[in-house]
Design a protein around this motif. Structure first.
Motif, PDB file in Angstrom:
ATOM      1  N   ASN A 120      55.115   7.475  48.188  1.00 57.44           N
ATOM      2  CA  ASN A 120      56.468   8.022  48.121  1.00 57.44           C
ATOM      3  C   ASN A 120      56.527   9.366  47.403  1.00 57.44           C
ATOM      4  O   ASN A 120      57.606   9.822  47.024  1.00 57.44           O
ATOM      5  CB  ASN A 120      57.410   6.997  47.494  1.00 57.44           C
ATOM      6  CG  ASN A 120      57.649   5.822  48.445  1.00 57.44           C
ATOM      7  OD1 ASN A 120      58.360   5.952  49.430  1.00 57.44           O
ATOM      8  ND2 ASN A 120      57.016   4.697  48.166  1.00 57.44           N
ATOM      9  N   GLY A 121      55.375   9.974  47.211  1.00 61.10           N
ATOM     10  CA  GLY A 121      55.335  11.359  46.738  1.00 61.10           C
ATOM     11  C   GLY A 121      55.303  11.566  45.240  1.00 61.10           C
ATOM     12  O   GLY A 121      55.435  12.688  44.766  1.00 61.10           O
ATOM     13  N   CYS A 122      55.122  10.475  44.479  1.00 57.10           N
ATOM     14  CA  CYS A 122      55.066  10.640  43.026  1.00 57.10           C
ATOM     15  C   CYS A 122      53.608  10.719  42.579  1.00 57.10           C
ATOM     16  O   CYS A 122      52.840   9.781  42.767  1.00 57.10           O
ATOM     17  CB  CYS A 122      55.770   9.471  42.341  1.00 57.10           C
ATOM     18  SG  CYS A 122      55.640   9.521  40.555  1.00 57.10           S
ATOM     19  N   ASP A 123      53.235  11.846  41.995  1.00 62.05           N
ATOM     20  CA  ASP A 123      51.818  12.118  41.745  1.00 62.05           C
ATOM     21  C   ASP A 123      51.339  11.869  40.328  1.00 62.05           C
ATOM     22  O   ASP A 123      50.145  11.820  40.082  1.00 62.05           O
ATOM     23  CB  ASP A 123      51.503  13.575  42.106  1.00 62.05           C
ATOM     24  CG  ASP A 123      51.791  13.857  43.565  1.00 62.05           C
ATOM     25  OD1 ASP A 123      51.552  12.944  44.380  1.00 62.05           O
ATOM     26  OD2 ASP A 123      52.262  14.959  43.881  1.00 62.05           O
ATOM     27  N   ALA A 169      50.676   1.956  41.864  1.00 59.50           N
ATOM     28  CA  ALA A 169      50.190   3.338  41.910  1.00 59.50           C
ATOM     29  C   ALA A 169      50.140   3.837  43.350  1.00 59.50           C
ATOM     30  O   ALA A 169      50.528   4.971  43.652  1.00 59.50           O
ATOM     31  CB  ALA A 169      48.817   3.443  41.246  1.00 59.50           C
ATOM     32  N   GLU A 170      49.677   2.981  44.256  1.00 62.85           N
ATOM     33  CA  GLU A 170      49.593   3.359  45.667  1.00 62.85           C
ATOM     34  C   GLU A 170      50.970   3.580  46.269  1.00 62.85           C
ATOM     35  O   GLU A 170      51.205   4.549  46.993  1.00 62.85           O
ATOM     36  CB  GLU A 170      48.830   2.291  46.464  1.00 62.85           C
ATOM     37  CG  GLU A 170      47.328   2.482  46.364  1.00 62.85           C
ATOM     38  CD  GLU A 170      46.539   1.250  46.797  1.00 62.85           C
ATOM     39  OE1 GLU A 170      47.088   0.397  47.532  1.00 62.85           O
ATOM     40  OE2 GLU A 170      45.365   1.144  46.378  1.00 62.85           O
ATOM     41  N   ALA A 171      51.897   2.671  45.972  1.00 61.66           N
ATOM     42  CA  ALA A 171      53.268   2.808  46.489  1.00 61.66           C
ATOM     43  C   ALA A 171      53.901   4.099  45.977  1.00 61.66           C
ATOM     44  O   ALA A 171      54.630   4.780  46.709  1.00 61.66           O
ATOM     45  CB  ALA A 171      54.113   1.608  46.077  1.00 61.66           C
ATOM     46  N   LEU A 172      53.610   4.456  44.734  1.00 61.23           N
ATOM     47  CA  LEU A 172      54.162   5.691  44.164  1.00 61.23           C
ATOM     48  C   LEU A 172      53.622   6.903  44.903  1.00 61.23           C
ATOM     49  O   LEU A 172      54.370   7.816  45.266  1.00 61.23           O
ATOM     50  CB  LEU A 172      53.840   5.780  42.672  1.00 61.23           C
ATOM     51  CG  LEU A 172      54.679   4.841  41.802  1.00 61.23           C
ATOM     52  CD1 LEU A 172      54.069   4.692  40.416  1.00 61.23           C
ATOM     53  CD2 LEU A 172      56.119   5.342  41.719  1.00 61.23           C
ATOM     54  N   ASP A 207      47.143  12.164  36.491  1.00 60.22           N
ATOM     55  CA  ASP A 207      47.364  12.491  37.886  1.00 60.22           C
ATOM     56  C   ASP A 207      46.906  11.260  38.662  1.00 60.22           C
ATOM     57  O   ASP A 207      45.728  10.892  38.602  1.00 60.22           O
ATOM     58  CB  ASP A 207      46.543  13.722  38.280  1.00 60.22           C
ATOM     59  CG  ASP A 207      46.803  14.114  39.712  1.00 60.22           C
ATOM     60  OD1 ASP A 207      47.728  14.902  39.941  1.00 60.22           O
ATOM     61  OD2 ASP A 207      46.088  13.606  40.611  1.00 60.22           O
ATOM     62  N   ILE A 208      47.828  10.589  39.357  1.00 62.71           N
ATOM     63  CA  ILE A 208      47.541   9.273  39.924  1.00 62.71           C
ATOM     64  C   ILE A 208      46.392   9.320  40.934  1.00 62.71           C
ATOM     65  O   ILE A 208      45.492   8.482  40.909  1.00 62.71           O
ATOM     66  CB  ILE A 208      48.805   8.649  40.572  1.00 62.71           C
ATOM     67  CG1 ILE A 208      49.906   8.444  39.505  1.00 62.71           C
ATOM     68  CG2 ILE A 208      48.475   7.316  41.242  1.00 62.71           C
ATOM     69  CD1 ILE A 208      51.249   7.983  40.057  1.00 62.71           C
ATOM     70  N   GLY A 209      46.422  10.342  41.805  1.00 59.64           N
ATOM     71  CA  GLY A 209      45.423  10.423  42.864  1.00 59.64           C
ATOM     72  C   GLY A 209      44.015  10.687  42.345  1.00 59.64           C
ATOM     73  O   GLY A 209      43.078   9.954  42.648  1.00 59.64           O
ATOM     74  N   SER A 210      43.885  11.721  41.507  1.00 56.80           N
ATOM     75  CA  SER A 210      42.549  12.126  41.054  1.00 56.80           C
ATOM     76  C   SER A 210      42.124  11.375  39.791  1.00 56.80           C
ATOM     77  O   SER A 210      40.986  11.470  39.355  1.00 56.80           O
ATOM     78  CB  SER A 210      42.547  13.630  40.758  1.00 56.80           C
ATOM     79  OG  SER A 210      43.389  13.907  39.649  1.00 56.80           O
ATOM     80  N   LYS A 211      43.032  10.630  39.193  1.00 62.71           N
ATOM     81  CA  LYS A 211      42.811   9.931  37.921  1.00 62.71           C
ATOM     82  C   LYS A 211      42.388  10.889  36.808  1.00 62.71           C
ATOM     83  O   LYS A 211      41.696  10.533  35.868  1.00 62.71           O
ATOM     84  CB  LYS A 211      41.789   8.805  38.083  1.00 62.71           C
ATOM     85  CG  LYS A 211      42.271   7.723  39.039  1.00 62.71           C
ATOM     86  CD  LYS A 211      41.653   6.373  38.711  1.00 62.71           C
ATOM     87  CE  LYS A 211      42.321   5.237  39.462  1.00 62.71           C
ATOM     88  NZ  LYS A 211      42.292   5.403  40.940  1.00 62.71           N
TER      89      LYS A 211
END
Ligand code: C2E
Ligand code: MG
Ligand code: MG
Ligand code: MG
Length: 275
Positions: free
Chosen positions: A249-252, A243-246, A49-53
């Motif tokens: 643009n809503g990709c988690d 990762a930030e750009a994703l 999960d990109i945000g929470s790692k």
């Protein structure tokens, strides 16, 4: 000289052709032996999960460990395995091993989903669903912890593939479409696909942090996926900027060297314990 060449500028007799086919024959024989002797290892790449790692699962990626040549990457032997049909016994071994291993991690308290790549040849195999059922039964892995990754290449025979995918999903197994966006007709067939997840191909991720077209493609895929109730995963994330750009643009969810390379079983064990 030009004169000694054929109309297309190539020699009529290409001496490398002979060596190529000899190499190919040797390779096929080696591969046959390797399948008999199980000279393969499965590596596991974390899916995040990109945000929470947070770790959400892992992709099983096969490696051929040749006794003299060392590690041979899948791009060098999977195509041969597919052409010769050897992918059927090999694919079954990979699936069984990945399920067995994931069950072991579950027993240690790690609730993760394993994604296994499936070749088109396997989809058209008569007893695929029965084999998968048997593997899940033997390994006692709950089907909800298994995902199968397929590529757009299987939709050459869409009418044949669709009912097989439906049957797989009825078992409670998830389906993900790999390398999305690299095929010819991605957007036209996506609505009729029985799939749970779209994996955006790494070619759109490479420049997503500084290319507006790639950002627009990611955004479009995310929008379509949402309206069709599908998940989105990005592959090949190497940079925090990507990762930030994703995320913007809503990709988690995603995979890539930024988080981890594919790991051998023991290294994945350590990775889990260090989490
Ligand atoms: P794939 O399923 O699209 O897998 C992703 C590939 O990208 C993997 O290569 C992975 O190691 C690599 N990768 C992951 N993150 C990054 C990154 O950040 N940067 C870069 N440059 N690469 C990254 P790998 O393991 O060499 O596998 C290549 C392909 O071989 C796979 O592409 C899949 O199509 C096929 N393959 C691998 N294992 C299996 C298998 O068990 N069965 C079948 N049928 N095909 C397999
Ligand atoms: Mg894959
Ligand atoms: Mg892929
Ligand atoms: Mg790929």
């Amino acid at each position: 000289t030009v004169k000694s060449r054929g109309r297309n500028g190539y020699d009529f007799f290409d001496p490398t052709m002979e060596t190529k086919s000899l190499e190919r024959i040797l390779m096929e024989n080696e591969l046959r032996k390797a399948i008999e002797q199980k000279h393969f290892e499965i590596y596991y790449q974390p899916k995040m999960d990109i945000g929470s790692k947070q770790l959400v699962g892992m992709e099983a990626l096969v490696r051929w460990i040749h006794p003299e040549l060392g590690m041979i990457p899948p791009n060098r032997f999977i195509p041969i395995a597919e052409e010769t049909g050897m992918i059927l016994p090999l694919g079954e071994w990979i699936l069984r091993e990945a399920c067995r291993q994931n069950k072991e991690w579950h027993e240690q308290g790690y609730e993760l989903k394993v994604s296994v790549n499936l070749s088109a040849r396997q989809i058209y195999q008569k007893d695929l669903v029965e084999n998968i059922r048997q593997i899940l039964n033997d390994t006692k892995l709950d089907p909800k912890w298994l995902e199968l990754e397929i590529t757009e290449s299987i939709f050459v025979k869409m009418e044949e593939a669709t009912p097989v995918l439906q049957e797989i999903r009825e078992e409670g197994i998830q389906i993900s479409i790999d390398d999305f966006g690299t095929g010819y007709s991605s957007f036209s067939y996506i609505k009729s696909l029985p799939v749970d997840t779209i994996k955006i191909d790494a070619s759109f991720i490479r420049d997503v942090h500084h290319n507006q077209e790639s950002q627009a493609i990611v955004k479009a895929i995310v929008t379509i996926a949402e309206s069709l109730n599908m998940n989105v995963v990005a592959e090949g994330i190497e940079l925090t900027d990507q990762a930030e750009a994703l995320q913007l643009n809503g990709c988690d969810q995603g995979q890539g060297y930024l988080f981890s390379k594919p790991l051998a079983k023991q290294d994945f064990d350590h990775y889990l314990k260090a989490k």
